[in-house]
Design a protein around this motif. Structure first.
Motif, PDB file in Angstrom:
ATOM      1  N   MET A   1      30.675  40.480  36.116  1.00  0.00           N
ATOM      2  CA  MET A   1      31.569  39.143  36.179  1.00  0.00           C
ATOM      3  C   MET A   1      30.711  37.983  37.036  1.00  0.00           C
ATOM      4  SD  MET A   1      34.108  40.268  35.279  1.00  0.00           S
ATOM      5  CE  MET A   1      35.202  41.831  34.342  1.00  0.00           C
ATOM      6  N   ASN A   4      34.014  33.526  39.644  1.00  0.00           N
ATOM      7  CA  ASN A   4      34.793  33.906  41.044  1.00  0.00           C
ATOM      8  C   ASN A   4      35.041  33.057  42.108  1.00  0.00           C
ATOM      9  OD1 ASN A   4      37.168  35.959  42.013  1.00  0.00           O
ATOM     10  ND2 ASN A   4      36.040  37.162  41.943  1.00  0.00           N
ATOM     11  N   LEU A 107      35.271  32.427  31.032  1.00  0.00           N
ATOM     12  CA  LEU A 107      36.349  33.853  31.755  1.00  0.00           C
ATOM     13  C   LEU A 107      36.452  34.830  30.463  1.00  0.00           C
ATOM     14  CD1 LEU A 107      39.555  31.791  32.912  1.00  0.00           C
ATOM     15  CD2 LEU A 107      37.442  32.917  33.673  1.00  0.00           C
ATOM     16  N   ASP A 110      32.740  36.377  30.003  1.00  0.00           N
ATOM     17  CA  ASP A 110      33.005  37.259  31.753  1.00  0.00           C
ATOM     18  C   ASP A 110      33.619  39.162  31.786  1.00  0.00           C
ATOM     19  OD1 ASP A 110      31.288  35.930  33.461  1.00  0.00           O
ATOM     20  OD2 ASP A 110      33.744  34.817  34.236  1.00  0.00           O
ATOM     21  N   ILE A 111      34.357  38.385  30.327  1.00  0.00           N
ATOM     22  CA  ILE A 111      35.346  39.839  30.654  1.00  0.00           C
ATOM     23  C   ILE A 111      34.469  40.070  30.205  1.00  0.00           C
ATOM     24  CG2 ILE A 111      37.590  39.188  31.796  1.00  0.00           C
ATOM     25  CD1 ILE A 111      38.494  39.587  29.035  1.00  0.00           C
ATOM     26  N   ILE A 203      42.006  37.939  29.285  1.00  0.00           N
ATOM     27  CA  ILE A 203      41.488  36.840  30.576  1.00  0.00           C
ATOM     28  C   ILE A 203      42.572  37.277  31.641  1.00  0.00           C
ATOM     29  CG2 ILE A 203      41.411  34.114  31.379  1.00  0.00           C
ATOM     30  CD1 ILE A 203      39.568  34.018  28.213  1.00  0.00           C
ATOM     31  N   ASN A 206      42.455  40.959  33.072  1.00  0.00           N
ATOM     32  CA  ASN A 206      41.250  41.334  33.665  1.00  0.00           C
ATOM     33  C   ASN A 206      40.188  40.618  33.993  1.00  0.00           C
ATOM     34  OD1 ASN A 206      41.876  44.364  31.737  1.00  0.00           O
ATOM     35  ND2 ASN A 206      42.008  42.943  30.350  1.00  0.00           N
ATOM     36  N   HIS A 207      40.147  39.341  34.469  1.00  0.00           N
ATOM     37  CA  HIS A 207      39.416  38.171  35.045  1.00  0.00           C
ATOM     38  C   HIS A 207      39.670  38.734  36.385  1.00  0.00           C
ATOM     39  CE1 HIS A 207      36.779  35.538  36.500  1.00  0.00           C
ATOM     40  NE2 HIS A 207      36.192  35.599  34.933  1.00  0.00           N
ATOM     41  N   SER A 211      43.201  38.299  39.151  1.00  0.00           N
ATOM     42  CA  SER A 211      43.528  39.953  39.977  1.00  0.00           C
ATOM     43  C   SER A 211      44.632  40.146  41.209  1.00  0.00           C
ATOM     44  CB  SER A 211      41.987  40.766  40.355  1.00  0.00           C
ATOM     45  OG  SER A 211      41.716  39.325  41.864  1.00  0.00           O
TER      46      SER A 211
END
Length: 478
Positions: A1, A4, A107, A110-111, A203, A206-207, A211
């Motif tokens: 990932m 962030n 994004l 990333d996932i 997204i 799960n990103h 969270s």
């Protein structure tokens, strides 16, 4: 990932608080693959010239957002960016990669690095698009960055199209709305937008950026026994798109019932919001089901706590002149174009408003504490035929970067005149960016300004900068 930020915060309590984080999607190659025979099925009125739309129009929008939200990413690079577009490309190592001006494609990439998510999402997309199993396996084995591009554009790296593009993804507001510290996911009315919703669902859930907010993601349920519903009538389907949702104060949401959002969708959202204590007041505004209007943010948007831009002909119901004949009087009382407005308050009786201006004035005074007379800036300076022409090219669809600083299209000249009459400075994005670069102006001290972005191609897509933004964080209005 990759992308962030431990300091990322989801918090939107108004339409005009200083913008701190926004989700966008820059025009991708799929926009350049819209063909005339499918344009309306894919919800476009026309085909666009992609290079012009990117380089001479949308890029200015990204630069502006970065200067206001994440200036360290762009300060000192303006001249370089005139010839080098790698800065704007999510799949390039020189991409700006901001956690304040957040690119949706990043994004998604990333996932997709997670094997389990990549398999599930590839299977889900292939199910929606009717792909064969071998293609599904091929997609699962594709590099995450490349796979994200394929899911969005519909084309493989050799430009072979395997399913339709999703050109409406540039209108990021429609896929979800941040309300306080919650996210409301949409339920699109048109099949052309189903894949967008699927990608965004994955997204948000799960990103790692989101969270901390997974328990705050609201999904709109279908009505009970919806599978027995006859036909495809939008009035009975449960649909909602973000262009029909406005967070006007911490406890007040407006939902438009339009061509794209049904009364059933609005009903389900009210239940969700009240049950989860997200807001305690929801105003439902039913507007004509016409392509001219599409969403409520094509009819009005907010400029300051005491000022709104809107289409006069829909905002108020003018009484016929005394000498008018019976046809005019009958049309006034029975007009199908007159919006219906009902406000639902938790634990109280519903309240009605006679017209849009009455509602917006009530918001300015009672919700936002304005002590000055509410002012309205009208599309096309309320002059026929420019009012309708400029509303069609999104004169009422403005994005507030902060209170009194709004971004719109340069082509809506009569609306620009109306802003001037109301004391606003007018400046092109190009001039403003140059002044920022030379330290002649500062985004933090700018007041009452309409920023104009070139729009010959962008306006063909039928959406303004309010549509092309999903605010994720705004300062609270004091």
């Amino acid at each position: 990932m990759k992308l962030n930020d431990e300091n990322f915060k989801l918090d939107v309590t108004s339409e005009i608080g200083t913008l701190r984080a926004v989700l966008i999607h820059s025009p991708d190659s799929g926009l350049g693959k819209v063909v005339p025979s499918k344009a309306q099925d894919w919800l476009f009125e026309d085909i666009v010239h992609l290079d012009t739309l990117r380089k001479k129009e949308y890029d200015y929008y990204v630069k502006l957002l970065l200067y206001f939200l994440d200036p360290d990413k762009i300060k000192g690079k303006l001249r370089q960016l005139e010839t080098d577009r790698s800065f704007f490309k999510p799949d390039n190592k020189d991409f700006y990669a901001s956690t304040r001006v957040i690119e949706l494609q990043t994004l998604l990439s990333d996932i997709l690095e997670e094997d389990d998510i990549r398999k599930k999402l590839a299977a889900s997309v292939c199910a929606i698009e009717g792909c064969n199993y071998r293609l599904q396996l091929k997609l699962i084995d594709t590099n995450p960055v490349e796979l994200a591009k394929i899911f969005i554009s519909g084309a493989l790296h050799n430009d072979e199209m395997i399913f339709a593009p999703i050109p409406n993804l540039i209108f990021s507001r429609d896929i979800g709305i941040a309300i306080n510290n919650h996210i409301l996911l949409n339920k699109p009315a048109k099949k052309a937008r189903f894949r967008e919703t699927l990608l965004m669902r994955y997204i948000f859930f799960n990103h790692p950026l989101f969270s901390r907010y997974r328990d705050n993601i609201l999904e709109i349920p279908e009505t009970v026994q919806h599978f027995l519903r006859p036909g495809e009538d939008n009035d009975t389907k449960t649909t909602l798109e973000g262009g029909d949702v406005m967070v006007v104060s911490p406890q007040h949401l407006i939902i438009g019932c339009s061509e794209r959002t049904s009364t059933s969708g609005a009903d389900e959202v009210i239940k969700l919001l009240f049950e989860n204590n997200v807001v305690n007041k929801v105003t439902i505004m039913k507007i004509p089901h016409k392509r001219d209007y599409m969403h409520i943010d094509t009819v009005f948007t907010q400029v300051r706590r005491d000022m709104w831009v809107l289409l006069h002909s829909l905002a108020v119901s003018d009484k016929p002149a005394k000498e008018a004949g019976p046809a005019a009087w009958f049309a006034d009382k029975k007009s199908k174009d007159k919006p219906e407005i009902v406000q639902f308050r938790k634990g109280k009786k519903p309240k009605t408003f006679n017209n849009i201006e009455e509602l917006l004035d009530d918001i300015s005074v009672k919700d936002l504490g304005s002590t000055t007379k509410t002012r309205f800036i009208y599309s096309g300076n309320n002059t026929f035929p420019y009012d309708a022409r400029e509303q069609w090219t999104d004169s009422c669809n403005l994005l507030a970067l902060k209170e009194g600083i709004v971004v719109g299209y340069d082509r809506n000249e009569k609306t620009v005149e109306a802003f001037k009459k109301n004391g606003f400075s007018i400046i092109t994005a190009e001039d403003l960016l140059n002044k920022f670069e030379k330290n002649e102006l500062n985004p933090k001290t700018l007041t009452d300004t309409l920023i104009l972005i070139p729009s010959a191609e962008l306006s063909r897509a039928r959406g303004g900068f309010h549509c092309m933004s999903m605010p994720l964080n705004r300062d609270k209005i004091l």
